[in-house]
Design a protein around this motif. Structure first.
Motif, PDB file in Angstrom:
ATOM      1  N   MET A 272      20.360   9.858   9.524  1.00  0.00           N
ATOM      2  CA  MET A 272      20.569   8.712  10.375  1.00  0.00           C
ATOM      3  C   MET A 272      20.198   9.075  11.808  1.00  0.00           C
ATOM      4  SD  MET A 272      23.694   6.612   8.672  1.00  0.00           S
ATOM      5  CE  MET A 272      25.064   7.547   9.215  1.00  0.00           C
ATOM      6  N   ASP A 273      19.113   9.828  11.923  1.00  0.00           N
ATOM      7  CA  ASP A 273      18.656  10.285  13.226  1.00  0.00           C
ATOM      8  C   ASP A 273      18.191   9.145  14.123  1.00  0.00           C
ATOM      9  OD1 ASP A 273      19.136  12.881  12.440  1.00  0.00           O
ATOM     10  OD2 ASP A 273      17.104  13.166  11.698  1.00  0.00           O
ATOM     11  N   SER A 274      17.739   8.045  13.542  1.00  0.00           N
ATOM     12  CA  SER A 274      17.172   6.968  14.342  1.00  0.00           C
ATOM     13  C   SER A 274      18.225   6.016  14.914  1.00  0.00           C
ATOM     14  CB  SER A 274      16.157   6.183  13.516  1.00  0.00           C
ATOM     15  OG  SER A 274      16.783   5.650  12.368  1.00  0.00           O
ATOM     16  N   LEU A 275      19.495   6.260  14.635  1.00  0.00           N
ATOM     17  CA  LEU A 275      20.554   5.397  15.148  1.00  0.00           C
ATOM     18  C   LEU A 275      21.134   5.963  16.437  1.00  0.00           C
ATOM     19  CD1 LEU A 275      22.476   4.553  11.862  1.00  0.00           C
ATOM     20  CD2 LEU A 275      20.763   3.170  13.031  1.00  0.00           C
ATOM     21  N   SER A 276      21.569   5.068  17.307  1.00  0.00           N
ATOM     22  CA  SER A 276      22.182   5.485  18.564  1.00  0.00           C
ATOM     23  C   SER A 276      23.561   6.086  18.299  1.00  0.00           C
ATOM     24  CB  SER A 276      22.315   4.288  19.499  1.00  0.00           C
ATOM     25  OG  SER A 276      23.283   3.376  18.991  1.00  0.00           O
ATOM     26  N   SER A 277      24.076   6.793  19.284  1.00  0.00           N
ATOM     27  CA  SER A 277      25.410   7.380  19.136  1.00  0.00           C
ATOM     28  C   SER A 277      26.467   6.290  19.005  1.00  0.00           C
ATOM     29  CB  SER A 277      25.726   8.299  20.309  1.00  0.00           C
ATOM     30  OG  SER A 277      25.682   7.590  21.527  1.00  0.00           O
ATOM     31  N   ARG A 278      26.219   5.156  19.611  1.00  0.00           N
ATOM     32  CA  ARG A 278      27.151   4.024  19.502  1.00  0.00           C
ATOM     33  C   ARG A 278      27.228   3.512  18.055  1.00  0.00           C
ATOM     34  NH1 ARG A 278      27.452  -1.035  23.605  1.00  0.00           N
ATOM     35  NH2 ARG A 278      29.105  -2.136  22.537  1.00  0.00           N
ATOM     36  N   ALA A 279      26.066   3.354  17.434  1.00  0.00           N
ATOM     37  CA  ALA A 279      26.033   2.888  16.042  1.00  0.00           C
ATOM     38  C   ALA A 279      26.652   3.935  15.117  1.00  0.00           C
ATOM     39  CB  ALA A 279      24.601   2.577  15.622  1.00  0.00           C
ATOM     40  N   LEU A 280      26.381   5.203  15.369  1.00  0.00           N
ATOM     41  CA  LEU A 280      26.957   6.264  14.550  1.00  0.00           C
ATOM     42  C   LEU A 280      28.479   6.299  14.679  1.00  0.00           C
ATOM     43  CD1 LEU A 280      24.382   9.125  15.158  1.00  0.00           C
ATOM     44  CD2 LEU A 280      24.693   7.785  13.071  1.00  0.00           C
ATOM     45  N   SER A 281      28.988   6.061  15.882  1.00  0.00           N
ATOM     46  CA  SER A 281      30.445   6.054  16.047  1.00  0.00           C
ATOM     47  C   SER A 281      31.069   4.860  15.329  1.00  0.00           C
ATOM     48  CB  SER A 281      30.833   6.074  17.522  1.00  0.00           C
ATOM     49  OG  SER A 281      30.459   4.881  18.164  1.00  0.00           O
ATOM     50  N   GLU A 282      30.358   3.747  15.265  1.00  0.00           N
ATOM     51  CA  GLU A 282      30.846   2.607  14.483  1.00  0.00           C
ATOM     52  C   GLU A 282      30.925   2.956  13.000  1.00  0.00           C
ATOM     53  OE1 GLU A 282      29.789  -1.592  14.938  1.00  0.00           O
ATOM     54  OE2 GLU A 282      28.488  -0.899  16.577  1.00  0.00           O
TER      55      GLU A 282
END
Length: 101
Positions: free
Chosen positions: A1-11
């Motif tokens: 999931m490298d292409s996701l922002s840290s915000r999306a990853l935290s969600e």
């Protein structure tokens, strides 16, 4: 999931922690399973469709993983869902258009 922002990853992490049917890493595993599945040769995909795949019992069913990803999209914010949807749609496009029922 490298292409996701840290915000999306935290969600995603929050969703995994707040849903009793998920464990840490389940969403990443579902995405990885779907990615591996759509990159397989078409002949193997037909075989799985007709006869099933015994490896899915131990390693997870990528079709169930794809269904899980749909549920995750609905649980995310619009911004986070848009990011994840972009990744999923890129993978879905490898499968070609859906077959009419």
């Amino acid at each position: 999931m490298d292409s996701l922002s840290s915000r999306a990853l935290s969600e995603i992490v929050r969703i995994e922690r707040t849903r009793n049917y998920l464990q840490p890493g389940d969403i990443s595993a579902a995405l990885r399973g779907w990615k591996d599945y759509v990159h397989r040769p078409e002949g193997e995909l037909w075989h799985d469709d007709e006869f099933g795949n015994v490896h899915w019992y131990c390693c997870g069913n990528p079709l169930e993983g794809r269904a899980l990803l749909d549920g995750v999209l609905q649980a995310m914010s619009q911004r986070g869902a848009r990011e994840l949807r972009g990744v999923i749609e890129a993978l879905d496009s490898r499968m070609g258009p859906p077959v009419p029922s």
